[in-house]
Every structure is written in C-alpha cells, then in structure tokens.
Write a protein that holds these residues in place. Structure first.
Motif, PDB file in Angstrom:
ATOM      1  N   THR A  42       1.049  -1.374   0.227  1.00 44.94           N
ATOM      2  CA  THR A  42      -0.039   0.180  -0.595  1.00 44.94           C
ATOM      3  C   THR A  42       0.904   1.619   0.022  1.00 44.94           C
ATOM      4  O   THR A  42       0.709   2.593  -0.353  1.00 44.94           O
ATOM      5  N   LEU A  43       2.076   1.616   0.608  1.00 47.66           N
ATOM      6  CA  LEU A  43       3.043   2.606   1.034  1.00 47.66           C
ATOM      7  C   LEU A  43       3.456   3.049  -0.667  1.00 47.66           C
ATOM      8  O   LEU A  43       3.581   4.118  -0.886  1.00 47.66           O
ATOM      9  N   LEU A  44       4.257   2.027  -1.109  1.00 45.39           N
ATOM     10  CA  LEU A  44       4.404   2.036  -2.230  1.00 45.39           C
ATOM     11  C   LEU A  44       3.675   2.319  -3.853  1.00 45.39           C
ATOM     12  O   LEU A  44       4.124   3.342  -4.067  1.00 45.39           O
ATOM     13  N   LYS A  45       2.217   2.106  -3.158  1.00 42.63           N
ATOM     14  CA  LYS A  45       1.027   2.748  -3.872  1.00 42.63           C
ATOM     15  C   LYS A  45       0.954   3.974  -4.111  1.00 42.63           C
ATOM     16  O   LYS A  45       0.860   4.184  -5.362  1.00 42.63           O
ATOM     17  N   THR A  46       1.073   4.137  -2.595  1.00 40.71           N
ATOM     18  CA  THR A  46       0.479   5.605  -2.044  1.00 40.71           C
ATOM     19  C   THR A  46       1.755   6.238  -3.161  1.00 40.71           C
ATOM     20  O   THR A  46       1.548   7.930  -3.933  1.00 40.71           O
TER      21      THR A  46
END
Length: 235
Positions: A42-46
């Motif tokens: 989720t962090l990478l996608k954000t």
C-alpha cells in the motif's frame, strides 16, 4: 530524495496506513519489513500514485507528488515494480522493455538503456523475441525490473522481487539489485525475505498493521532480538 510525512491511506472505511513517515537519501537501499497485510505494498502504491493519501505529504526531490497521476510521477524519475511482476504476457520481451521507455524521447539514451538492461539480465537478450508469458517466474521478475529501468528512474520501488522464486534465483536477483544501486539508482525495497533484504540495505523500516514501529540501520535491525523473533526465524 523522498520524504514522507504522516500519511494516512484508506481502502474504503479501512485504514491501511496510519501516520507513516519515512525518508530516503540519494544512493541508499532502504527496505520495508513487515508481515503480509502490514501495509508495505500500500505504501509503495501510494508513493507511485496508484493510491491517494487522505492526509500527509509525499515530497520527491523537493516537489510534492502526493495524489499526482502515476505517469507524472514516472516522468519525475520514480519507477515501481509491482508485486506479482505484471508483465504484458502476449507481448515480446523487447516490446515490454520498449513500453518502459514510453515517456522518453531520447532515442540514444533509450538504446543505451536497452544495452544496460541486457547487460544486467543476459537472459532477457536471449529471450528478447519471446512472448513474456512463456518466461519462467524468475525471468518475468527480471523483465519487470528491466522494464522499470527503461524509464531511467532515480528511485526504484521494488515490491517483493523474490516472491515465489527458487533460492538460487533469489541470490541472483539480489545481486542485480545491488548492481542497479551501485550504478546510481536509489532503491526502496519491500521484501518478505527480511534476512536477504537486511543483508543489502543501508537502512530499514518495520511496518506492523499500517504503522512504522521501528527503524534503524540494517545492522541495528539485524541484531535486534525483536526483529530476530518476528522476522528472521529466531536465528
């Protein structure tokens, strides 16, 4: 190079990231460690613009990128290799790599980067006319990384590059990650194999249920009892 401050990210009503902050200096390999579902992907996608934070800031090379379109973020010099590789299976290896450079106009530079990718991944050169769907898992991982490099990133986000690969291939992939870094690309690495990740990283952050609970140099985390128990199989 990258500064993230207190971001909150939701999937519907479920909060996936809770006031996450981290920073990455140019030239580093920084790794995110955490259990499945902790919020690493989720962090990478954000960061790469696939998800928008509800609060907080993401600043890349002095400019805010929070909530910007993904292709604008790629243009700025940030590439993302997603979990599960996501190659275009009915296109050839070469066509997949060409797609990685689709925002670029510098023909000479693109040609040089083709050579660079084929140097890093000789197998991709051998398979260049083959459909990507016919490659093994390890080869698809190499292709996904090569495709991201064709965008000429300053910062490369790698999500679970060793997932599902045989141990010998994992070693090869990690060697290549180090080589990419030594050639001047900064790396943010999400990896289930905490032991391998810490062996090549400068620093690490530990994420649990959407929160950063620990950070430090790779050496510090490698020798932390808490980390050993939770992520390194107690060794």
């Amino acid at each position: 190079m990258l500064k993230i401050n207190d971001i909150n990210v939701f999937y519907g009503n479920i909060q996936a990231l809770k006031e996450v902050s981290l920073n990455i200096e140019p030239g580093e390999i920084v790794t995110l460690i955490g259990a499945n579902g902790a919020g690493k992907s989720t962090l990478l996608k954000t960061i790469s613009g696939l998800l928008k934070p509800k609060q907080g800031s993401i600043v890349f090379e002095g400019q805010s990128i929070a909530g910007k379109q993904a292709q604008m973020i790629v243009k700025r010099g940030l590439s993302h290799v997603p979990e599960g590789r996501r190659v275009f299976s009915n296109m050839t290896v070469e066509e997949n790599l060409e797609l990685g450079a689709y925002l670029r106009k510098d023909k000479d530079g693109i040609r040089k980067d083709f050579e660079r990718v084929y140097d890093l991944f000789p197998r991709m050169y051998e398979r260049r006319k083959q459909q990507a769907g016919t490659l093994s898992g390890g080869e698809q991982q190499m292709l996904a990384m090569g495709r991201a490099l064709m965008a000429k990133p300053k910062l490369l986000l790698l999500d679970e590059p060793s997932m599902g690969l045989a141990p010998l291939l994992v070693k090869t992939i990690f060697k290549i990650i180090e080589e990419i870094n030594q050639n001047g690309t900064t790396i943010l690495l999400v990896e289930q194999n905490a032991h391998m990740a810490l062996s090549i990283a400068n620093r690490a952050y530990v994420i649990e249920t959407g929160k950063v609970v620990l950070s430090g140099t790779a050496e510090e985390l490698n020798s932390s009892d808490q980390i050993k128990m939770a992520y390194l199989g107690g060794h």
